[in-house]
Design a protein around this motif. Structure first.
Motif, PDB file in Angstrom:
ATOM      1  N   UNK A 121      11.076 -27.599  13.127  1.00 27.77           N
ATOM      2  CA  UNK A 121      12.489 -27.509  12.776  1.00 27.77           C
ATOM      3  C   UNK A 121      13.407 -27.822  13.947  1.00 27.77           C
ATOM      4  N   UNK A 122      13.062 -27.288  15.127  1.00 25.88           N
ATOM      5  CA  UNK A 122      13.945 -27.409  16.288  1.00 25.88           C
ATOM      6  C   UNK A 122      13.544 -28.514  17.258  1.00 25.88           C
ATOM      7  N   UNK A 123      12.285 -28.973  17.184  1.00 22.07           N
ATOM      8  CA  UNK A 123      11.816 -29.904  18.202  1.00 22.07           C
ATOM      9  C   UNK A 123      11.532 -29.154  19.492  1.00 22.07           C
ATOM     10  N   UNK A 124      11.587 -29.843  20.611  1.00 19.28           N
ATOM     11  CA  UNK A 124      11.367 -29.185  21.898  1.00 19.28           C
ATOM     12  C   UNK A 124      10.189 -29.763  22.652  1.00 19.28           C
ATOM     13  N   UNK A 125       9.848 -29.120  23.756  1.00 20.29           N
ATOM     14  CA  UNK A 125       8.800 -29.630  24.629  1.00 20.29           C
ATOM     15  C   UNK A 125       7.403 -29.413  24.073  1.00 20.29           C
ATOM     16  N   UNK A 126       6.527 -30.359  24.341  1.00 18.17           N
ATOM     17  CA  UNK A 126       5.119 -30.275  23.951  1.00 18.17           C
ATOM     18  C   UNK A 126       4.323 -31.209  24.854  1.00 18.17           C
ATOM     19  N   UNK A 127       3.006 -31.149  24.733  1.00 19.35           N
ATOM     20  CA  UNK A 127       2.126 -32.036  25.493  1.00 19.35           C
ATOM     21  C   UNK A 127       1.375 -32.918  24.506  1.00 19.35           C
TER      22      UNK A 127
ATOM     23  N   UNK B  40      13.410 -32.936  16.236  1.00 21.37           N
ATOM     24  CA  UNK B  40      13.227 -32.158  15.002  1.00 21.37           C
ATOM     25  C   UNK B  40      12.760 -33.055  13.859  1.00 21.37           C
ATOM     26  N   UNK B  41      11.918 -32.512  13.005  1.00 18.27           N
ATOM     27  CA  UNK B  41      11.439 -33.273  11.857  1.00 18.27           C
ATOM     28  C   UNK B  41      12.564 -33.450  10.841  1.00 18.27           C
ATOM     29  N   UNK B  42      12.460 -34.503  10.057  1.00 19.84           N
ATOM     30  CA  UNK B  42      13.461 -34.769   9.034  1.00 19.84           C
ATOM     31  C   UNK B  42      13.356 -33.739   7.910  1.00 19.84           C
ATOM     32  N   UNK B  43      14.483 -33.482   7.272  1.00 23.14           N
ATOM     33  CA  UNK B  43      14.499 -32.617   6.100  1.00 23.14           C
ATOM     34  C   UNK B  43      14.719 -31.153   6.389  1.00 23.14           C
ATOM     35  N   UNK B  44      15.018 -30.803   7.647  1.00 23.41           N
ATOM     36  CA  UNK B  44      15.184 -29.394   8.000  1.00 23.41           C
ATOM     37  C   UNK B  44      16.582 -29.098   8.547  1.00 23.41           C
ATOM     38  N   UNK B  45      17.536 -29.967   8.279  1.00 20.30           N
ATOM     39  CA  UNK B  45      18.886 -29.762   8.813  1.00 20.30           C
ATOM     40  C   UNK B  45      19.506 -28.477   8.287  1.00 20.30           C
TER      41      UNK B  45
END
Length: 492
Positions: free
Chosen positions: A398-404, A414-419
């Motif tokens: 929903x929010x996106x953010x840091x990852x590896x 953020x993924x689509x459809x969760x605004x």
């Protein structure tokens, strides 16, 4: 990570279709209820079950913290015992290594022990493209392969099939793969098992190459362990001249003493047995006994990326017992195919999006394929807090953010459809951190409660379509507290 079922829709759409299949739901309900009842009885026999569970958690966590050290130790031990170790960063590299090893023997057929890792990388399909035919020898995997189907359960891949369907598959397909099914085959378990035994026996006796996974690898000795219930694994591990094992790097344990814990918890959690009927262990090669050549392919394929997440890494503790699937109300109704991965159920909902990332519609939907009831955590023999990881992954979607990803730090969008969800959560955070605003909002909601709709509008309609909205109380808790307690105590 490979293994996404091509053409599969996201979980909500796939599950909606699955729950309409009354035969599927009946098969799943009967099987999961039977397995989990037997497991509960087997676990109840051990007074120290909870201590064993926590011991397994600590062993796995300690191993993951020092994974680099134990993998090097394992390589040294396997090499010293006469085996050869190969490192595969991803599915393509693992498939290339295995195909080259098989081609080097001059063979065009291999027999396989049931292996989630080889399903994960789509090894059978990769070998087929190189002119090599792989024969599954586990009974349930054989059913899936003959039926040109997909596995739907970790322990019982053909759980979605009933006996009548299996008899039809054997009668129709066995002759195309080898020895035909006997004339007049019935759907009794004994007859079906005998048909599979006769069909597979010629494969075991002819095959020169065997392919397996492993439930555990012991770093101090280089020993690999496969536990199974049918004996087909023992045949594949001992009869061929060449054995190739593809194993995820997280399957390692440091010592034999550590292995003891899991040999108690795994069989009870999976097949509800005190110990598996067949526990096969091998260390390298031995002259005159077993395969002449042993190759170990250590598979990463997203595992070190998962290890980098302090919350999500606990999914790597998984010992593939499938106990979480058998208690999950979502899996029981939707079945394994709806998850679009070889790892279905609660563990698949947290493992697949980490190994593959959340970029696809399927993987972005999996963290939401749960009611967060916590039943999966209660039965997990290594205490994976699946609900905690699900919430973590939902936040990432929903929010996106840091990852590896592939060893590099990235910033996920953020993924689509969760605004709407993002807006709702931000509004809730704003209100909940301001007591005055919260108090005013609660009073307004109470005073207008007769005007509230029975269903939510817009995206919320999907939630309220199958649930009653909770009624708003006549007054907020704070007002009630002030009224009944006369302001005594802290009501803020």
């Amino acid at each position: 990570m490979s293994g996404t079922f091509v053409g599969m829709p996201a979980f909500p759409a796939a599950a909606r279709e699955a729950v309409r299949d009354t035969t599927l739901r009946g098969n799943l309900r009967h099987a999961t209820h039977t397995i989990r009842a037997k497991r509960a009885r087997a676990v109840a026999e051990l007074e120290d079950w909870e201590r064993l569970r926590q011991a397994g958690r600590r062993i796995k966590d300690r191993t993951l913290r020092r994974l680099d050290r134990y993998l090097v130790q394992l390589e040294e031990s396997v090499t010293a015992a006469g085996g050869t170790v190969h490192w595969a960063a991803d599915a393509d590299e693992a498939n290339r290594i295995v195909a080259e090893l098989v081609k080097a023997t001059g063979e065009t057929e291999v027999v396989k022990v049931k292996s989630m890792a080889t399903q994960e990388i789509a090894l059978n399909e990769a070998l087929e493209a190189q002119g090599i035919r792989a024969y599954e020898t586990d009974l349930a995997e054989l059913i899936v392969q003959l039926g040109e189907d997909r596995p739907s359960h970790i322990l019982v891949p053909a759980i979605h099939r009933n006996r009548g369907e299996i008899r039809e598959i054997f009668t129709r397909e066995m002759g195309e793969w080898g020895r035909p099914a006997p004339e007049g085959l019935t759907d009794t378990p004994a007859d079906l098992a005998e048909a599979a035994r006769l069909h597979l026996r010629e494969k075991f006796l002819r095959a020169k190459v065997g392919i397996s996974g492993a439930n555990f690898m012991v770093a101090e000795t280089g020993t690999l362990v496969v536990v199974e219930s049918e004996g087909n694994g023992r045949m594949c591990l001992t009869l061929p001249e060449t054995l190739i094992s593809v194993v995820g790097i997280e399957k390692i344990v440091p010592t034999w003493q550590d292995l003891e814990v899991f040999l108690q918890t795994l069989p009870r959690s999976s097949t509800a047995e005190r110990m598996n009927p067949y526990t096969s262990m091998w260390t390298g090669t031995t002259d005159g006994d077993g395969p002449r050549a042993f190759h170990l392919v250590l598979l990463d394929n997203g595992r070190t990326d998962t290890l980098a997440d302090e919350v999500g890494r606990q999914a790597l503790r998984c010992i593939r017992c499938s106990a979480c699937l058998n208690v999950c109300p979502v899996y029981e109704r939707a079945g394994g195919h709806a998850y679009g991965s070889v790892y279905p159920g609660p563990i698949g909902a947290v493992l697949s999006p980490q190994l593959r990332g959340t970029g696809s519609e399927i993987d972005a939907s999996l963290p939401f394929a749960s009611s967060l009831c916590g039943a999966c955590y209660e039965v997990c023999p290594v205490a994976i807090d699946i609900p905690e990881v699900l919430v973590r992954l939902r936040e990432r979607v929903v929010e996106g953010g840091g990852a590896v990803r592939e060893g590099n730090k990235v910033l996920l969008r953020p993924a689509k459809g969760h605004a709407a969800e993002r807006a709702a959560m931000r509004a809730a955070r704003w209100a909940l951190t301001r007591p005055g605003v919260l108090r005013t909002g609660q009073r307004l909601a109470s005073r207008t409660r007769r005007l509230h709709p029975r269903t939510l509008p817009g995206p919320g309609r999907a939630w309220s379509g199958t649930r009653d909205l909770p009624p708003v109380p006549a007054e907020p808790f704070r007002d009630w507290w002030q009224r009944t307690r006369g302001g005594r105590g802290d009501a803020s």
